[in-house]
Design a protein around this motif. Structure first.
Motif, short mmCIF file in Angstrom:
data_model
loop_
_atom_site.label_atom_id
_atom_site.label_comp_id
_atom_site.label_asym_id
_atom_site.label_seq_id
_atom_site.Cartn_x
_atom_site.Cartn_y
_atom_site.Cartn_z
N LEU A 261 0.84 -1.19 0.00
CA LEU A 261 0.00 0.00 0.00
C LEU A 261 0.88 1.24 0.00
O LEU A 261 1.94 1.27 0.63
CB LEU A 261 -0.90 0.04 1.24
CG LEU A 261 -1.81 -1.16 1.51
CD1 LEU A 261 -2.61 -0.92 2.78
CD2 LEU A 261 -2.73 -1.42 0.34
N ALA A 262 0.44 2.27 -0.68
CA ALA A 262 1.11 3.56 -0.61
C ALA A 262 1.03 4.08 0.83
O ALA A 262 0.03 3.85 1.52
CB ALA A 262 0.46 4.56 -1.55
N PRO A 263 2.07 4.73 1.32
CA PRO A 263 2.03 5.25 2.70
C PRO A 263 0.84 6.19 2.95
O PRO A 263 0.39 6.32 4.09
CB PRO A 263 3.36 6.00 2.83
CG PRO A 263 4.26 5.32 1.84
CD PRO A 263 3.37 4.95 0.69
N GLU A 264 0.34 6.84 1.86
CA GLU A 264 -0.79 7.76 2.02
C GLU A 264 -2.14 7.04 1.97
O GLU A 264 -3.19 7.67 2.15
CB GLU A 264 -0.76 8.80 0.89
CG GLU A 264 0.53 9.60 0.80
CD GLU A 264 1.58 8.93 -0.08
OE1 GLU A 264 2.68 9.49 -0.23
OE2 GLU A 264 1.31 7.82 -0.60
N HIS A 265 -2.13 5.73 1.70
CA HIS A 265 -3.38 4.98 1.56
C HIS A 265 -4.14 5.02 2.88
O HIS A 265 -3.57 4.79 3.95
CB HIS A 265 -3.07 3.53 1.17
CG HIS A 265 -4.25 2.78 0.63
ND1 HIS A 265 -5.34 2.45 1.42
CD2 HIS A 265 -4.53 2.30 -0.61
CE1 HIS A 265 -6.22 1.79 0.68
NE2 HIS A 265 -5.76 1.70 -0.55
N PRO A 266 -5.44 5.31 2.85
CA PRO A 266 -6.21 5.43 4.11
C PRO A 266 -6.24 4.15 4.93
O PRO A 266 -6.45 4.21 6.16
CB PRO A 266 -7.61 5.81 3.62
CG PRO A 266 -7.65 5.48 2.17
CD PRO A 266 -6.25 5.61 1.67
N LEU A 267 -6.02 2.98 4.32
CA LEU A 267 -6.06 1.73 5.09
C LEU A 267 -4.78 1.46 5.87
O LEU A 267 -4.76 0.60 6.75
CB LEU A 267 -6.32 0.55 4.15
CG LEU A 267 -7.77 0.33 3.70
CD1 LEU A 267 -7.86 -0.86 2.77
CD2 LEU A 267 -8.69 0.15 4.90
N VAL A 268 -3.70 2.18 5.56
CA VAL A 268 -2.44 1.94 6.26
C VAL A 268 -2.61 2.16 7.75
O VAL A 268 -2.23 1.32 8.59
CB VAL A 268 -1.32 2.83 5.69
CG1 VAL A 268 -0.08 2.78 6.58
CG2 VAL A 268 -0.96 2.39 4.28
N GLU A 269 -3.18 3.30 8.10
CA GLU A 269 -3.40 3.59 9.52
C GLU A 269 -4.40 2.62 10.13
O GLU A 269 -4.21 2.13 11.25
CB GLU A 269 -3.89 5.03 9.67
CG GLU A 269 -4.10 5.46 11.10
CD GLU A 269 -4.62 6.89 11.22
OE1 GLU A 269 -4.99 7.29 12.34
OE2 GLU A 269 -4.66 7.60 10.19
N THR A 270 -5.46 2.31 9.39
CA THR A 270 -6.51 1.42 9.90
C THR A 270 -5.98 0.02 10.18
O THR A 270 -6.24 -0.57 11.25
CB THR A 270 -7.66 1.33 8.88
OG1 THR A 270 -8.17 2.64 8.64
CG2 THR A 270 -8.77 0.43 9.38
#
Length: 866
Positions: A261-270
């Motif tokens: 995933l791209a570091p900016e992808h919203p699922l990274v934090e999730t």
């Protein structure tokens, strides 16, 4: 009359005449064919530069020519007055953006008028005026109502120096388009326009713009970036979350052994939240936010990533595979998630080797056996499918379609199209711009401002904060307001302003009815004037202003406000104005006036040291290789300046500045002046001859008359077909040279009448190029009114007799064009005609011309070596 042309006496006189007679003022006239010419309007920096002079001179020549051809011509001018350029300049000069902008508009308007440009100043607009941006706010509300505008929290391009967000199109090689600061990623709530709704249509119509340069449409196609493939869903283990993936290689899905995933992808934090990897992921995301984030920028960094602590399920194999966030994945491509197939992609391969991830071969060359454990690089070519279930043994190219069928039948995925183009983020955290017309209410959320409250006026008395930060959030009288929905008095206005490219995306429509107060524009006026027939401006706006303007017109078309989609029928991207640089070992770059010749050497006027003359590059303030147009106007006048800009190079090519070239233009102007004075003193009471050439008895008269008609044909064709004013001017120069060979004192009345015809037509043909000069001489010839009110001269087909030869033009030995020229054409004319031929231009544009070989036989051969 003076013996020489004195611009300071002639040019103000005719400029005042044009103003008093309102010669350039136009209205709709259904009985006449319209012609809309527009140059990209400037932002008010305070000074016009040579790029402006060249751009606007090109447009002005075409406008004057079209008027003389009988067209009802609209030629407006205005000011791209909002945005960072004006605000940053105001900050640098310790003044307020409003004062800076309005003062500069006054100064630049005066400069443009001194150049004699034929603008209808009654149509002047400035985008920072409330009567203009009111309608921009109105359109925003309509777009919000239709779902064309929306607000979301996301990672955006942040310029720390400019203290604002940038659209993807405003990031050039990972740097801010204005200040060249490296752009970072920052998470903010932002307003977006859904330009992606029109991705396919914008792309499709790139091939329906025959009047546009190929390089511009190619740049737009590449930016829109259509890819065909499949969309897949990877379910996250132990969660309801799904990772959406787009791939152009669905045939390799069985080889996907991890997810990135791209570091900016919203699922990274999730996905990392609550896992042992949460801190590591957060640190990695913070680190990457400070790196360059573009296709070119990511290649500078070692490929790195962090395990999110979560797995997803490969829908083809049912296996769980680890989910990483990696610095080589871009949110701006596809979905920001990559199913990583290390055996078939080199970046995935390098990443898998670094982190000890499985490499499973699914495509291998026919006749070879690849082993993931021993491979040294990814195999990206065509081959035979293995480790892919029922697709084993199939040709990989054939398998793409078969696999897509299977994905759809199995409910695993579907055929899909992806675009590089992303929605346009229009929020700017700056002061000098159009206020966004929404209110944030604690109870109601986002509430549109009622149309009756428009315009929301930008307070022009606000003082700027340090580093260019916007004062709007701190102004209680602006930010605090009442919610129009529920009446709460603690609601807040949105204090972001719109991207300056919003203003320039529709200004060409406002010119049609600039004082209209019932809407963005008068529909009847737009129906008459639009689309723009000829647009002129820099290629640097290919994926900024030009793409946005095309998008805006589609929005207006969807809303039923205009019946067409494309704003500009023809586009000319003029070349740059270039000059050599000068550097001093002590003072660095020097302005032209800081170098002077002493004993044959060029030395610095400040220290006397030898000056190094560098290569010829685009004029820029930073390199100091600039020429001040005011100094040219003072020394030579507007017409000589105009003539040089047009004669030195065709419009689409770079113009190399030359003091000798300006002097040469000045000599030609005065050569015509002296010829006109001599003719007017010698020829009295003779009418211009306008009959057929065969009726002329004298050889000199006949030859000169044929030459004049050929010149009219040549100049008309050069302007009409490709705006090659340089060869048009050269043709007039030839006619003037021919006129100088006549001994007027010995000429009979027949020859004098031909000379008078030639003089009239020299002035008519040159009038779009050097208008003040031609007005003055035309009046002294006894004519009333303006030369611009005369019809464009027509050549007589029965007076064109001449021996002609066929010119065959090759580029690097390959035949590219054929045309005919007079047998008496000199070598320079033949070269100019070959270089100016539209069929040749596309083969030499942007390339270095090493030599031009001319061989004259029964046919003339020209070989251009690039």
């Amino acid at each position: 009359m003076e013996e020489r042309y004195i611009p300071s006496q002639v040019e103000p006189k005719w400029q005042e005449y044009w103003k008093n007679t309102q010669l350039f003022k136009v209205e709709e006239d259904s009985s006449r064919e319209k012609y809309y010419l527009l140059e990209m309007f400037p932002y008010p920096s305070g000074k016009i530069h040579m790029g402006h002079v060249r751009n606007y001179t090109i447009g002005d020549v075409v406008v004057r020519y079209k008027r003389m051809r009988g067209f009802n011509v609209i030629h407006p001018m205005g000011w791209d007055a909002f945005g960072m350029p004006a605000e940053n300049a105001a900050i640098d000069n310790n003044t307020h953006p409003a004062a800076w902008t309005y003062d500069n508009i006054r100064a630049m308007r005066a400069q443009l008028k001194k150049m004699g440009f034929s603008y209808d100043w009654d149509r002047e607009i400035a985008t920072c005026r409330p009567e203009y941006y009111r309608w921009e706010q109105w359109l925003f509300l309509k777009m919000l109502e239709k779902g064309m505008a929306y607000r979301k929290e996301s990672y955006v391009n942040w310029c720390e120096k400019c203290q604002t967000v940038l659209a993807n199109e405003q990031v050039e090689q990972d740097k801010c388009w204005r200040c060249s600061q490296v752009v970072q990623q920052k998470k903010l709530w932002q307003w977006f326009f859904k330009i992606t709704d029109y991705s396919e249509d914008l792309l499709l119509h790139c091939d329906q713009l025959p009047g546009w340069p190929d390089n511009v449409t190619t740049m737009q196609k590449n930016w829109i970036g259509k890819s065909v493939g499949a969309a897949l869903d990877f379910k996250v283990e132990g969660s309801d979350e799904v990772i959406n993936v787009f791939t152009t290689r669905p045939d390799t899905i069985f080889g996907a052994t991890f997810m990135c995933l791209a570091p900016e992808h919203p699922l990274v934090e999730t996905l990392s939240r609550g896992t042992d990897q949460e801190a590591a992921v957060n640190n990695f995301v913070e680190k990457v936010s400070r790196q360059e984030r573009s296709a070119e920028g990511i290649e500078k960094y070692e490929k790195e990533g962090v395990f999110t602590g979560t797995y997803c399920i490969n829908p083809a194999t049912g296996e769980k595979i680890p989910v990483y966030t990696a610095n080589f994945v871009l949110m701006g491509y596809g979905t920001g998630a990559i199913m990583s197939v290390p055996s078939g992609d080199q970046r995935d391969f390098d990443f898998a080797r670094k982190y000890g991830l499985e490499i499973r071969v699914v495509v291998q060359p026919e006749g070879e056996i690849l082993d993931g454990a021993t491979m040294t690089e990814a195999y990206t070519g065509r081959g035979i499918m293995i480790n892919s279930g029922q697709f084993n043994g199939m040709d990989s190219k054939e398998a793409i379609e078969k696999m897509a069928d299977w994905l759809e039948a199995s409910g695993i995925g579907k055929r899909a199209v992806s675009f590089r183009l992303r929605d346009w983020g229009i929020s700017r955290q700056r002061y000098w711009g159009t206020p966004i017309p929404v209110i944030h209410c604690p109870s109601c959320g986002v509430v549109p401002v009622p149309e009756t409250d428009l315009p929301i006026i930008l307070p022009e008395d606000a003082n700027l904060l340090a580093k260019g930060q916007s004062p709007l959030p701190t102004l209680d009288y602006f930010a605090r307001t009442t919610c129009p929905a529920c009446g709460r008095e603690d609601a807040k206005r949105d204090t972001d302003t719109m991207d300056t490219f919003v203003e320039s995306s529709w200004y060409y429509l406002r010119y049609c009815s600039p004082r209209y107060d019932k809407g963005m524009f008068d529909p009847k006026a737009v129906e008459y004037w639009m689309p723009v027939d000829q647009y002129i401006g820099g290629v640097e706006h290919a994926v900024l202003h030009l793409l946005y303007s095309r998008y805006f017109l589609r929005v207006l078309n969807t809303l039923g406000l205009v019946p067409f989609k494309e704003p500009f029928t023809r586009l000319l991207t003029q070349g740059m104005v270039c000059k050599e640089t000068m550097t001093c070992p002590e003072h660095g770059y020097l302005f032209p006036e800081q170098g002077e010749k002493q004993d044959g050497n060029l030395v610095c006027t400040m220290c006397g040291k030898d000056v190094d003359v560098g290569r010829v590059i685009k004029m820029s303030k930073s390199k100091k290789n600039v020429v001040n147009p005011n100094e040219l106007l003072e020394k030579y006048g507007a017409d000589v300046t105009r003539l040089f800009c047009l004669f030195a190079a065709p419009p689409e090519r770079d113009l190399e500045w030359s003091e000798d070239g300006v002097e040469g233009s000045n000599r030609f102007v005065n050569r015509v002046w002296r010829l006109a004075l001599t003719c007017m003193e010698t020829i009295q009471g003779v009418d211009a001859y306008k009959g057929p050439a065969d009726s002329l008895k004298g050889d000199q008269a006949k030859e000169l008359y044929i030459k004049a008609n050929q010149t009219i044909q040549k100049v008309t064709a050069d302007i009409e077909t490709n705006f090659h004013f340089n060869t048009a001017i050269a043709a007039v120069m030839e006619l003037v040279n021919a006129m100088y060979t006549i001994e007027l004192e010995k000429a009979d009345d027949e020859l004098k009448s031909v000379i008078w015809f030639c003089l009239e037509n020299v002035l008519l043909l040159l009038s779009p190029i050097i208008p003040h000069f031609c007005e003055e001489l035309f009046a002294h010839m006894g004519n009333k009114g303006s030369i611009l009110e005369q019809p464009w001269p027509e050549f007589r087909k029965d007076s064109m007799q001449t021996d002609e030869v066929v010119v065959v033009v090759q580029v690097n030995g390959k035949l590219r064009a054929k045309f005919s020229m007079g047998a008496d054409s000199n070598e320079d004319d033949i070269k100019a005609a070959a270089l100016g031929d539209s069929r040749i231009v596309k083969y030499i544009e942007g390339k270095e011309i090493r030599k031009i070989i001319v061989i004259r036989k029964k046919q003339t051969l020209v070989n251009i070596v690039v």
